[in-house]
Structure formats: C-alpha cells, structure tokens
Design an enzyme around this catalytic site. Structure first.
Site, PDB file in Angstrom:
ATOM      1  N   SER A  98       0.874  -1.190  -0.022  1.00 46.96           N
ATOM      2  CA  SER A  98       0.082   0.010   0.021  1.00 46.96           C
ATOM      3  C   SER A  98       0.974   1.347   0.017  1.00 46.96           C
ATOM      4  O   SER A  98       2.129   1.171   0.269  1.00 46.96           O
ATOM      5  CB  SER A  98      -0.916   0.053   1.207  1.00 46.96           C
ATOM      6  OG  SER A  98      -0.050   0.546   2.446  1.00 46.96           O
ATOM      7  N   ASP A  99       0.393   2.441  -0.238  1.00 46.75           N
ATOM      8  CA  ASP A  99       1.016   3.605   0.099  1.00 46.75           C
ATOM      9  C   ASP A  99       1.144   3.911   1.374  1.00 46.75           C
ATOM     10  O   ASP A  99       0.150   3.289   2.204  1.00 46.75           O
ATOM     11  CB  ASP A  99       0.584   4.631  -1.066  1.00 46.75           C
ATOM     12  CG  ASP A  99       1.650   5.799  -1.217  1.00 46.75           C
ATOM     13  OD1 ASP A  99       2.620   5.858  -0.119  1.00 46.75           O
ATOM     14  OD2 ASP A  99       1.657   6.351  -2.040  1.00 46.75           O
ATOM     15  N   ALA A 100       1.830   4.793   1.828  1.00 51.21           N
ATOM     16  CA  ALA A 100       1.899   5.263   3.475  1.00 51.21           C
ATOM     17  C   ALA A 100       0.190   5.403   4.017  1.00 51.21           C
ATOM     18  O   ALA A 100      -0.301   6.270   3.746  1.00 51.21           O
ATOM     19  CB  ALA A 100       2.991   6.143   3.598  1.00 51.21           C
TER      20      ALA A 100
END
Ligand code: BGC
Length: 740
Positions: A296-298
């Site tokens: 995932s992104d942050a």
C-alpha cells in the site's frame, strides 16, 4: 523477477512451517515512527523548506537526527516483514534480530524512495524522460541499484510511472510525463535497469546480488489524473481511458518483470486503489501476471476509513487483503486485524498464503536468505563516488536539457564573454536535486555558479531575486554593468513539486517574472535558464524572452551540464515530455487529446478559450538544437505485420547535432473517439552539418489498436494517419487504409 525451481521450493518449505501470525507479520511494513529529537513540528519544518527559509539539505538533516522506534521486539516475534530505513549499521542490527533471533529466521526487506538516484542523483524523471533514451534510463537505474544495495536497501519505491497531464499536480516531477507510450518505454527500461543485474555477471567484479534491487512500480493507478491537480484527490474515468492512458506503463513494467507495485492513494471511480479488486487482483495479478507483491502507499489502508469506504480498521484490513493488497505500509493494521478476520472467515487462508508467498519470493529472489548482511567493504564502497557514476549523472543531465528558444542566437555563449549570473537558484548547491532524493551529499553537488566557473569563464554572481526573494535593483544594475550577457536562473524550489506540492498557479513563483522584465530592460542580452519540477505556464516568458533553456532539476552534475550546453560543448538534444501551457487555466493539457466535434480554430464556436490560446506554448516532443533539421520524403510501407515509415532528415545548420525523430499515428475513424495523435515510436539520428540520412521507424500492427470500454484490446480496419517529425506539433503526414 524469475525464481529458480530450488528457490520456489525453499519458499514452499518455509510457508509450510509458518504460523498464521508469522505469515501476517510478513505483510507488515514498519515505517519507524519518529519519537523525538525535533525542536519544532513536522508542519513547521515543511513550511520552512517550502518558502526557502531552510534548504532541503537542512530538512533532511533534521530528519536524520530524529529518534526513531524500530520495534525490535516485534521483529524478534516475526511480526514485521519489512522496514523503511536508510542506515547501514541499523540495517545489520535489525537484520540480525530478524535472521538470528526470530523463530523462522526470515530476513527483512528494506525499501526506500530511490526515485532518481541514490547518492549519484540524476535528473528528475520528468526531465530524464525527455532524453527519449531507454538505454540511458536503464543505466541510471542500474547505478542507483548498485549504490543503494551497498547500504542494505534492496527495494526501490520506483519507478514512478504515473502519466501526468496536469502540471498543477506536484508529483508530475517524479514521473515520465504525459504520454503513455514514452512512459511505457521509460517504465520497462527502469525495470530492466533495476532488476536485470540478477541475471548478469557484473563487469566491475562485484557479486551479482550487489547489482540489482526489486523495483516497485507506482502509484498504481491513475493517480496522475487527480482531479484539479490536487494531490490525493479523487479520479474518475472510463475503463477505456484507464487502459489506454494510465495502465500501459504498468503493463509494460510488469511484462519487463517488475517485482512489486505500490497502490496509489486516490480512489478510482469510487473505489480507493488500496482496496480495488479490479485493478489489483483482476488486472495487475491475474491479467498482467505480477510475480511479486503489492504494497500500500503510506497509511493508505487506514485512510480507507477517511474515504468512507471502510467502517473501521478491521473492515479496512479485510477489504484490502481481499482485493489483493499484500503488504501494509506503516499502520500495523494487518498484524492487528487479519488474524481475527481469518478466524471469522472474512479473509481466507489462501489470501494470506498468497501474500506471504509473494513476499517471501521477492526476498528469496533478492538473495536475502543466504546473504542478509552488508559487509564493511560494501558499506564504504562508494564513499568516494566513482568517476563512472559522476560521468553518467552528467550525461543524463546533458541529455535532459531542452532548448526552448534561441531567437537571437545568443547561445551558445562565447568563452570570452563576461557573464552576469543572476537569481538565487543559480548559486544554490542543493536546489538542483529536485524532489524525492534523500541520499545525496552536498559535497557532490555542482551548482550553476560552480559549473560556469569550472569552465574558466569570467562569471560574477548577482542574486537580484529568486522564487521567494524581493527584487534587488542595485544588484540588477551591477549585473548589467558587469556582464556582456546575463544568465538568469529562475524557477521553483525543489519543495514546490513532488508529493503534497500541488500549485494552483503554475507561473514562475514570486516576483521572478518582474525580475526578468527588469533584466530585459537593462538592454543586455538575457539567457533564461529554468529550474523547475513541472511544466510551467510560460505564456509571458515565450512572448518576451528571446532565449530560454529548460534546465529542470538535473541532479548533482547540473551545473556542469548546464555550462556545457550554454557554451555549446554539448549541443542540446532534449525534448519535452510534457506540454507547457500559456496559462494555468489550460490544464490539464496534453497533445494526445481525443478528437472533438469542433476542433479549436479561428471560429468562435470551436473548442477553445476566449481569453487564452487552446494549444500549448511548447508542445510535447519539442526541443531545439544549435543546428536545424529538415524532414522530407516520408513514405509508409505496409508489410505483413507492420508499417515501416521512412523519412529523410537533413542537418541544415552548421554544427553536428542529434535529433529525436518521432512517429505518431491517428486512427481516423473508430468505434470510440481516438486521440488526434499518439506517439508510437521514436529514433535518434546524429548528423554532421549538411548531412542527410534516412530514418526508419517500424510500427507493429499489433500496437495499432486500443482498449474499448470492456477493457478489451481491439484493432479496427480503416483509415490511419502516420505522422513523423521533430515534435508532436511539427510533422509530415501520410494517410493509408488498413485491413488487419
Ligand atoms: C508516497 C510514496 C512513497 C511513500 C514512502 C508516500 O507518501 O506517496 O510515493 O513511496 O510515501 O516514502
């Protein structure tokens, strides 16, 4: 990414021995939280960097001094599979805990944003793409892989391959521009550069494992279409547009073997890409065949609650895992929630096994199981930058510079001319770096001032103003008095592009336009050098300034590269990977827009504005040279499976030059509205003064189709136009009828 049979068997054997918790642990990436050591808030620091009160370097230093929580106990328990880290000693320390003190002894994979170079920072992607040079794209990526691997970083959150058509969006700087074809060639070259060292022996005698990293293509997908160019914003588009414009670089990268992907923050047609089964499972994994895993992104899994798509952390974890999200960046949500979800039957054991298998496979492919640690020799291998790395950053920087205007032939400068160098960006050694570079050293950076001085030229620096500074009239007078020519460096600070740096006004920030006007008024010839991370709105500049060079943010060798172009030691070859508007209100702006029923023209009721031009001021593919090229005799021949375009290109000027010949096509009548032009190929040709050569570019018939709204690739018989030229707006054309 190809595993040997033996490697696959080792992964299988591990999976059989792992507990559910340990498998979920692999799906958890730690972004070590900052636990102190700052004397001001994060927001304050960013604000200071944005308005130039502190430099990027000072900002990085503040971060590096902060204390962090590495959660050693969780690593020991096998609850963390990956860490974001840039510290070789800490790397060995944490890796030792994972390998020697956890039950399964599975090594950590360390990821970091190495977007345009590690220590040897090369141009931002938007600039490098304009080199139209896949071989260069590969070589710079390989250099970054080798450098980062010596510090324990074996996973790059790169390449960033979002097609970006709205330069209000700050992240256009990180990606390869507005065109899906160029972005795809960029994407696959970067994957080969980062990863193919796994299959080749290195010429410099280093171990194979030290020559490659796992790539992480991002941000998957359509993030570049963020509405209004505002970062993290919503996106919405047809299936056909998704497949024709935003997916192609990801498809190309996956086919080139990309090990991993990062999902984007945005929602796409109402479903956040973090939990999007269509894009992740159906398309990336099942259709394209991604071998490794998706991260995932942050904090993005948790943010599904804010999107209003998940009720709570449990629901977010459940949706993400089921959609095919293998690893959570930064929230611990998987370790907290997934075991429960499996026990309740909301997430199947197969989903967990698949994720763990994908993650272990990447670690196995990286050779982390057999060689988890970095040696002291490796750690210090690049303490002094090798000449080859410096040379390559210089080459990349030179090839990325675009000559936009040279009306009075003020360029190239003559060595005996005295130069007044103006603009605070000119003497700044760190603003040449651009967004998303975190491993450079200021001792390697060559500012524009240093670069010009290195040539032995008579150069004096007069700041006069800058992106955030007031204009200093006295210094302008001094600059006019000293120089035979004024070189004005204007543009943006690095922090004005990149993540969370969208701009609603894309003109030169601050009083720089006024500064340029005052410099022009001195009567001295003015060369304008732009230093920026997006396609700026340049209507006024194009009208008033006779000489403009687009210098982007070119990395550590920027000063030397710029000097070589200004003095004509390097004849510019760069082209624009993004169309430049006259005014911000034209955005989004891109050459390959769908045909309208009323193409913009002289008449009122056509697709245009009443207060601004509708076309770009500088179009995609455009870039001048110190010589000129003439195109003639375009022929297009049809073979069994391709079209072969031949064109004569002649150097009609007085010096040797290299031209990027571009081939575009238009599907004139189709069942869906098609772009007015689409890039389909390019070739480089170097010609001595007066020389003419025939350039041949082949277009495979298989590549002449498009995706319809069922996401199916179709090719339709009928009329096609083939265009060949030196920019998207200046081409010869041939029409032909095709039956596939
Ligand atoms: C960015 C990503 C980046 C990640 C890790 C996020 O905020 O969107 O591009 O890879 O942080 O640093």
């Amino acid at each position: 990414m190809k595993l040997t049979l033996q490697q696959q068997q080792r992964v299988d054997a591990l999976l059989q021995q792992m507990t559910l918790e340990e498998k979920i642990g692999q799906m958890n990436q730690l972004s070590p939280s900052l636990v102190g050591g700052f004397d001001m808030s994060f927001e304050e620091m960013i604000e200071m960097a944005m308005d130039g009160r502190i430099t990027q370097e000072e900002l990085s230093e503040m971060f590096s001094k902060a204390e962090r929580d590495y959660r050693e106990d969780d690593i020991r328990k096998g609850l963390i599979g990956s860490v974001m880290l840039q510290d070789p000693d800490k790397y060995n320390e944490l890796q030792r805990i994972a390998v020697e003190e956890s039950r399964m002894g599975i090594p950590l994979i360390i990821g970091l944003d190495v977007i345009h170079g590690f220590r040897s920072v090369y141009p931002i992607a938007l600039a490098e793409a304009g080199a139209f040079d896949p071989d260069l794209f590969q070589r710079t990526a390989r250099m970054a892989a080798k450098e980062s691997r010596t510090q324990g970083i074996s996973w790059h959150f790169a390449p960033m391959i979002d097609v970006g058509r709205d330069s209000r969006w700050g992240r256009v700087s990180e990606g390869p521009g507005e065109d899906p074809y160029l972005a795809s060639r960029f994407a696959e070259a970067k994957i080969h550069g980062l990863q193919d060292g796994a299959y080749e022996d290195a010429a410099d005698g280093t171990e194979r494992r030290e020559n490659y990293v796992a790539a992480c293509m991002k941000h998957y997908v359509a993030y570049g279409a963020a509405e209004s160019g505002r970062d993290y914003n919503t996106t919405s588009m047809s299936i056909s547009q998704l497949h024709n414009v935003y997916l192609p670089p990801f498809k190309a990268a996956t086919e080139a073997g990309a090990a991993t992907a990062m999902a984007s923050f945005n929602d796409l047609n109402g479903v956040p890409c973090t939990v999007n089964t269509y894009t992740l499972r159906r398309t990336l994994k099942e259709r394209y065949g991604l071998q490794g895993f998706v991260v995932s992104d942050a904090n993005a899994i948790r943010e599904c609650i804010d999107h209003g798509i998940a009720a709570d952390r449990y629901d977010a974890a459940r949706q993400a895992a089921n959609a095919g999200m293998d690893m959570d960046m930064g929230t611990s949500i998987y370790v907290e929630e997934l075991k429960n979800a499996v026990e309740r039957g909301d997430v199947s054991m197969e989903v967990i096994d698949e994720a763990a298998r994908r993650i272990l496979s990447v670690k196995m492919w990286l050779d982390l199981f057999d060689h988890p640690y970095i040696t002291d020799e490796a750690k210090h291998r690049y303490d002094k930058l090798p000449k080859g790395h410096v040379d390559l950053t210089l080459e990349a920087a030179q090839k990325s510079i675009v000559l936009l205007k040279n009306d009075d032939h003020v360029l190239p400068l003559k060595k005996e001319q005295k130069i007044s160098l103006v603009g605070s960006l000119a003497a700044n050694p760190t603003e040449i770096i651009g967004a998303w570079a975190m491993s450079w050293k200021s001792e390697d950076c060559v500012s524009i001032l240093d670069g010009l001085k290195n040539t032995g030229a008579a150069v004096e620096y007069f700041p006069c103003g800058g992106p955030a500074e007031e204009i200093n009239e006295e210094e302008i007078a001094q600059a006019a008095a000293y120089g035979d020519v004024i070189v004005a460096v204007v543009g943006e600070y690095s922090a004005m592009s990149g993540e969370a740096s969208s701009r609603a006004d894309t003109t030169l920030p601050g009083k720089q336009r006024e500064l340029l006007a005052k410099l022009l008024a001195t009567g001295k010839p003015v060369v304008t050098l732009l230093m920026n991370g997006r396609a700026l709105a340049l209507g006024w500049e194009a009208e008033h300034l006779p000489t403009i060079v687009e210098g982007w943010q070119l990395g550590i060798q920027m000063g030397n590269a710029v000097a070589s172009v200004l003095f004509g030691d390097y004849n510019p070859t760069g082209k624009l990977a993004a169309s430049f508007p006259y005014v911000t209100g034209q955005l989004p702006l891109y050459y390959n827009h769908p045909s309208t029923g009323r193409p913009g023209g002289k008449f009122k009721f056509t697709s245009k504005y009443i207060d601004a031009p509708f076309e770009p001021v500088f179009p995609f593919g455009y870039g001048l040279s110190y010589t000129t090229f003439a195109y003639c005799d375009l022929t297009v021949k049809e073979t069994e499976d391709a079209l072969v375009a031949c064109v004569k290109v002649k150097n009609t000027g007085e010096v040797c030059g290299t031209e990027t010949v571009q081939l575009y096509m238009q599907d004139v009548t189709a069942s869906l509205v098609r772009p007015v032009k689409e890039l389909k190929g390019f070739a480089k040709v170097t010609l001595a003064a007066g020389e003419e050569k025939e350039v041949v570019i082949e277009l495979k018939k298989a590549d002449m189709g498009f995706y319809n709204n069922d996401g199916v690739y179709v090719r339709e018989d009928g009329k096609f136009r083939i265009f060949v030229g030196g920019s998207s707006a200046d081409t010869l054309m041939q029409e032909l009828d095709l039956a596939f």
